[in-house]
Design a protein around this motif. Sequence first.
Motif, PDB file in Angstrom:
ATOM      1  N   ASP A  69       9.584   2.787   3.902  1.00 28.29           N
ATOM      2  CA  ASP A  69       9.312   3.765   2.857  1.00 28.29           C
ATOM      3  C   ASP A  69       9.249   3.087   1.490  1.00 28.29           C
ATOM      4  OD1 ASP A  69      11.961   3.332   2.009  1.00 28.29           O
ATOM      5  OD2 ASP A  69      12.713   5.131   3.002  1.00 28.29           O
ATOM      6  N   SER A 111       0.815  -1.217   0.000  1.00 29.47           N
ATOM      7  CA  SER A 111       0.000   0.000   0.000  1.00 29.47           C
ATOM      8  C   SER A 111       0.849   1.268   0.000  1.00 29.47           C
ATOM      9  CB  SER A 111      -0.915   0.016   1.223  1.00 29.47           C
ATOM     10  OG  SER A 111      -1.740  -1.119   1.240  1.00 29.47           O
ATOM     11  N   HIS A 118      -1.897   6.446   2.106  1.00 29.67           N
ATOM     12  CA  HIS A 118      -3.265   5.933   2.174  1.00 29.67           C
ATOM     13  C   HIS A 118      -3.545   5.534   3.619  1.00 29.67           C
ATOM     14  CE1 HIS A 118      -6.952   3.911   1.380  1.00 29.67           C
ATOM     15  NE2 HIS A 118      -6.765   3.765   0.083  1.00 29.67           N
ATOM     16  N   PRO A 119      -4.173   6.400   4.410  1.00 31.57           N
ATOM     17  CA  PRO A 119      -4.287   6.119   5.850  1.00 31.57           C
ATOM     18  C   PRO A 119      -5.099   4.872   6.171  1.00 31.57           C
ATOM     19  CG  PRO A 119      -5.617   8.026   5.228  1.00 31.57           C
ATOM     20  CD  PRO A 119      -4.763   7.701   4.050  1.00 31.57           C
ATOM     21  N   ARG A 157      -2.708   2.087   5.590  1.00 36.48           N
ATOM     22  CA  ARG A 157      -1.584   2.138   6.527  1.00 36.48           C
ATOM     23  C   ARG A 157      -1.956   1.522   7.886  1.00 36.48           C
ATOM     24  NH1 ARG A 157       3.042   5.518   7.015  1.00 36.48           N
ATOM     25  NH2 ARG A 157       4.136   4.892   8.909  1.00 36.48           N
ATOM     26  N   ARG A 158      -3.183   1.717   8.333  1.00 40.05           N
ATOM     27  CA  ARG A 158      -3.552   1.268   9.679  1.00 40.05           C
ATOM     28  C   ARG A 158      -3.492  -0.248   9.818  1.00 40.05           C
ATOM     29  NH1 ARG A 158      -9.520   0.230  10.877  1.00 40.05           N
ATOM     30  NH2 ARG A 158     -10.378  -0.411   8.875  1.00 40.05           N
ATOM     31  N   PHE A 216       6.311  -0.991   8.329  1.00 36.29           N
ATOM     32  CA  PHE A 216       5.891  -0.240   7.146  1.00 36.29           C
ATOM     33  C   PHE A 216       7.038   0.688   6.751  1.00 36.29           C
ATOM     34  CE2 PHE A 216       3.623   2.703   4.460  1.00 36.29           C
ATOM     35  CZ  PHE A 216       2.633   1.919   3.877  1.00 36.29           C
ATOM     36  N   PRO A 256       2.177   4.793   1.146  1.00 35.12           N
ATOM     37  CA  PRO A 256       2.297   5.371   2.491  1.00 35.12           C
ATOM     38  C   PRO A 256       1.248   6.437   2.793  1.00 35.12           C
ATOM     39  CG  PRO A 256       4.443   5.213   1.435  1.00 35.12           C
ATOM     40  CD  PRO A 256       3.422   4.880   0.380  1.00 35.12           C
ATOM     41  N   TYR A 306      -1.232  -2.268   8.830  1.00 34.83           N
ATOM     42  CA  TYR A 306       0.106  -2.682   9.227  1.00 34.83           C
ATOM     43  C   TYR A 306       0.299  -2.478  10.734  1.00 34.83           C
ATOM     44  CZ  TYR A 306       0.999  -2.810   4.243  1.00 34.83           C
ATOM     45  OH  TYR A 306       0.951  -3.117   2.902  1.00 34.83           O
ATOM     46  N   GLU A 307      -0.093  -1.323  11.203  1.00 30.08           N
ATOM     47  CA  GLU A 307       0.053  -1.029  12.628  1.00 30.08           C
ATOM     48  C   GLU A 307      -0.803  -1.974  13.467  1.00 30.08           C
ATOM     49  OE1 GLU A 307      -1.135   3.023  12.595  1.00 30.08           O
ATOM     50  OE2 GLU A 307       0.793   3.762  11.837  1.00 30.08           O
TER      51      GLU A 307
END
Length: 304
Positions: A146, A126, A130-131, A134-135, A144, A128, A137-138
Amino acid sequence: MNEADMAMRDVNMRARTTGPRFGIMTAPSQVGYGDILRVWREADTIPQIEHAWLYDHLMPIFGDPKGPTFEGWTLLSALAAQTERLRLGLLVTSNRFRPPAMLAKIAATVDIVSGGRLEFGIGAGSRPGHPLARREYEAHGLPFYDSAHAVGSLAEACTIIRRLWTETEPFDFDGSYHRLHGAFCSPKPVQRPHPPIMIGGSSTATLRVVAEHADRWNFPGGDIDDAVRRSALLDRFCAEIGRDPATITRSLVLPVSYGYPGATRDAIAASIDAGFPYIILSLPTPYPENVARWVADEIINRYA
């Protein structure tokens, strides 16, 4: 003839010689397993639909952020076991989610379960910015990195996966992103030398990986003129490494409009004219009854 005109001529020639090939995509999110299975089973009986796809996310990237999303490879294996003809894959696997040797093993298993029908889709992961993506992964404890790290890792992953599928002896790999000792994959995929590799993405760095490793390239969406420009750049990268660019099939995902199928047909015509003959029709939920037959009759058959 200027450079742009020559690029368009070349991609049009590829489209005419290859001919369009149609498939469907059912995003495995905000929907039940039974609904996806119903669509895939129906599509499996319709020869005009040659391939079917899921995507690879662990949490929703649209709709209710707490809604259901199925793990892609697990679901793909289940669907492979309940279909007989469709070629199938993920559009595209996030290389950030699974170590490449593990992914090679998973994919080989699905190719065997399907009787040799896997289309192996992979990408850097995805964006970086795209919030909603991104979530995931967290939330799953996944690193995540670069974009430069992601693309470098993707290039090494493609090398590792291909070697695991084809080499008959264990090997070591000492890369910048991946290190393996005694790597080996058994059983091998059914397809020889290996399942077709589709790489998704449009960045310049990713297109260099496509030129070296891909059998198919998927442009992830957007302006068709940009797709043509990116395709011409891919041709250039192929030329730099001595590869015939016509050996890489160009692919696009197009949204299906149930209410305005003419809009979808127009988008298909533009895509084929631009040299993208491998068309994946994304079906929105909820899926109407007999949706696969409707897609064949109202959209695909116009190009038969």
